[in-house]
Design an enzyme around this catalytic site. Structure first.
Site, PDB file in Angstrom:
ATOM      1  N   THR A 185      64.830   7.065   4.498  1.00 46.39           N
ATOM      2  CA  THR A 185      63.630   7.156   4.035  1.00 46.39           C
ATOM      3  C   THR A 185      63.209   7.891   3.242  1.00 46.39           C
ATOM      4  O   THR A 185      61.950   8.785   2.796  1.00 46.39           O
ATOM      5  CB  THR A 185      62.635   6.006   5.410  1.00 46.39           C
ATOM      6  N   LYS A 186      64.057   9.289   4.010  1.00 53.76           N
ATOM      7  CA  LYS A 186      63.497  10.528   3.808  1.00 53.76           C
ATOM      8  C   LYS A 186      63.705  10.351   2.341  1.00 53.76           C
ATOM      9  O   LYS A 186      64.016  10.722   1.763  1.00 53.76           O
ATOM     10  CB  LYS A 186      64.514  11.823   4.761  1.00 53.76           C
ATOM     11  N   ASN A 187      62.492  11.807   2.343  1.00 54.12           N
ATOM     12  CA  ASN A 187      62.474  12.622   0.880  1.00 54.12           C
ATOM     13  C   ASN A 187      63.827  12.733   0.429  1.00 54.12           C
ATOM     14  O   ASN A 187      64.538  12.354  -1.341  1.00 54.12           O
ATOM     15  CB  ASN A 187      61.611  13.612   0.882  1.00 54.12           C
TER      16      ASN A 187
END
Length: 370
Positions: A185-187
């Site tokens: 889910t991180k950038n």
């Protein structure tokens, strides 16, 4: 309309051909642990952070733990940090054998309040662990000044803030080391777990490399107690495909954030408190987090209307059952406790459509007009 919190499908379709090519390369090479893809990612992310070293590891939680251990944090030590963060921040301190000391947050940024740090320092304090929450860096100048004054390490938890800047400086430039998470889910997200430590300190970097492979150097000779925490070659290959797009995605996130802020201010006025990008900061908006009254009721209403939201985080670390022996009680850190009751994050990803954002804000406005 259905508006998910995150949708990675469009991103994957855009990169699919390149992804399949590099994964086939890894499979064909039969090199799956600490290979060329990991080395490339370590080099590129270190350069991106404007530091000399990148050390890939199994996940962002291990990255914090390993960085703390490499800095010499252990039993009997104290580490000052924020209570308003994901559990891994406090958990890593305890896993290193140290005691977390929680300091309240700045209500505007949700980050640790530097003005409250010095009064928490004792003779046992070894490090400060600021968290760059939601994609905006903590106010680092006073933190660096305090650390220098008291001879403390700074380990930056930048799990949510790859690409963020503070007064022209990058994550990792201002502390002893910084840690990233590559959770999906991180950038910059992998298709599984992954993490990295970045640092300018040669000694810290070497210790991190040794700790991540069971503490062995050379192989089968162990001088420290380490862990099995290596960044997977396949995940590194995936991240190498994604990495060149990171700046573009950060700009798209900033555009989406600007759209949200405009719509919310236009439709709801001061009912909703929108995020603030502090002057001199470059916010990469891992999350777009607002403060609202009747947060839980709003969240339930939005869910009924197809809008996903998340609360990061509903219970501050100082009140978590696992940390009850530390002796904190409700009311000790009021800003963190207030944020835990008011904060809610709206859908945020680079491919989010303006019409989706309009729908989200219209539904928020509908709830408060009732």
């Amino acid at each position: 309309m259905k508006v998910p919190m995150l949708d990675l499908s469009e991103q994957y379709q855009r990169l699919r051909a390149e992804m399949l090519t590099v994964l086939d390369e890894v499979m064909s090479s039969s090199r799956f642990i600490l290979g060329d893809h990991v080395k490339k990612l370590e080099t590129d992310v270190a350069a991106y952070s404007n530091v000399k070293h990148g050390i890939g590891c199994g996940n962002g939680s291990d990255a914090i733990h390993i960085a703390l251990q490499a800095a010499g944090v252990g039993p009997g030590d104290e580490v000052i940090t924020t209570p308003f963060t994901f559990f891994a921040t406090g958990g890593a301190i305890v896993r290193a054998g140290a005691k977390p000391v929680f300091v309240d947050i700045d209500p505007v940024t949700f980050n640790i309040d530097p003005a409250k740090i010095e009064e928490a320092i004792t003779e046992k304090t070894k490090a400060i662990l600021p968290v760059h929450l939601y994609g905006q860096m903590a106010d680092m100048d006073p933190i660096v000044e305090i650390a220098k004054k008291h001879g403390l390490f700074i380990i930056e938890d930048a799990a949510q803030a790859i690409g963020a800047k503070y007064k022209g400086k990058n994550v990792g430039e201002l502390g002893t080391a910084a840690t990233y998470s590559f959770f999906p889910t991180k950038n910059l997200g992998a298709y599984g777990d992954g993490g990295m430590i970045v640092t300018n300190d040669d000694e810290i970097a070497e210790k991190c490399r040794v700790i991540r492979v069971h503490g062995s150097k050379p192989k089968y000779y162990h001088h420290v107690l380490g862990y099995n925490s290596r960044l997977d070659e396949m995940q590194a290959a995936i991240l190498n495909v994604k990495f060149p797009h990171l700046n573009e995605w950060s700009e798209l996130r900033r555009e989406r954030a600007s759209t949200y802020t405009h719509l919310l201010n236009e439709m709801l006025g001061d009912v909703v408190v929108t995020p603030v990008e502090v002057e001199g900061h470059y916010h990469v908006f891992h999350q777009y987090t607002i403060r609202v009254p009747k947060r839980d009721e709003l969240q339930a209403f939005l869910k009924e209307n197809g809008v996903a939201t998340m609360v990061y985080y509903p219970l501050p670390l100082h009140l978590q059952p696992v940390f009850q022996e530390l002796g904190y009680k409700e009311g000790d850190l009021p800003e963190a406790e207030k944020a835990a009751k008011e904060a809610v994050s709206l859908p945020m990803f680079p491919e989010l459509k303006v019409e989706q954002q309009q729908y989200v804000v219209e539904k928020i406005a509908e709830f408060y007009k009732k």
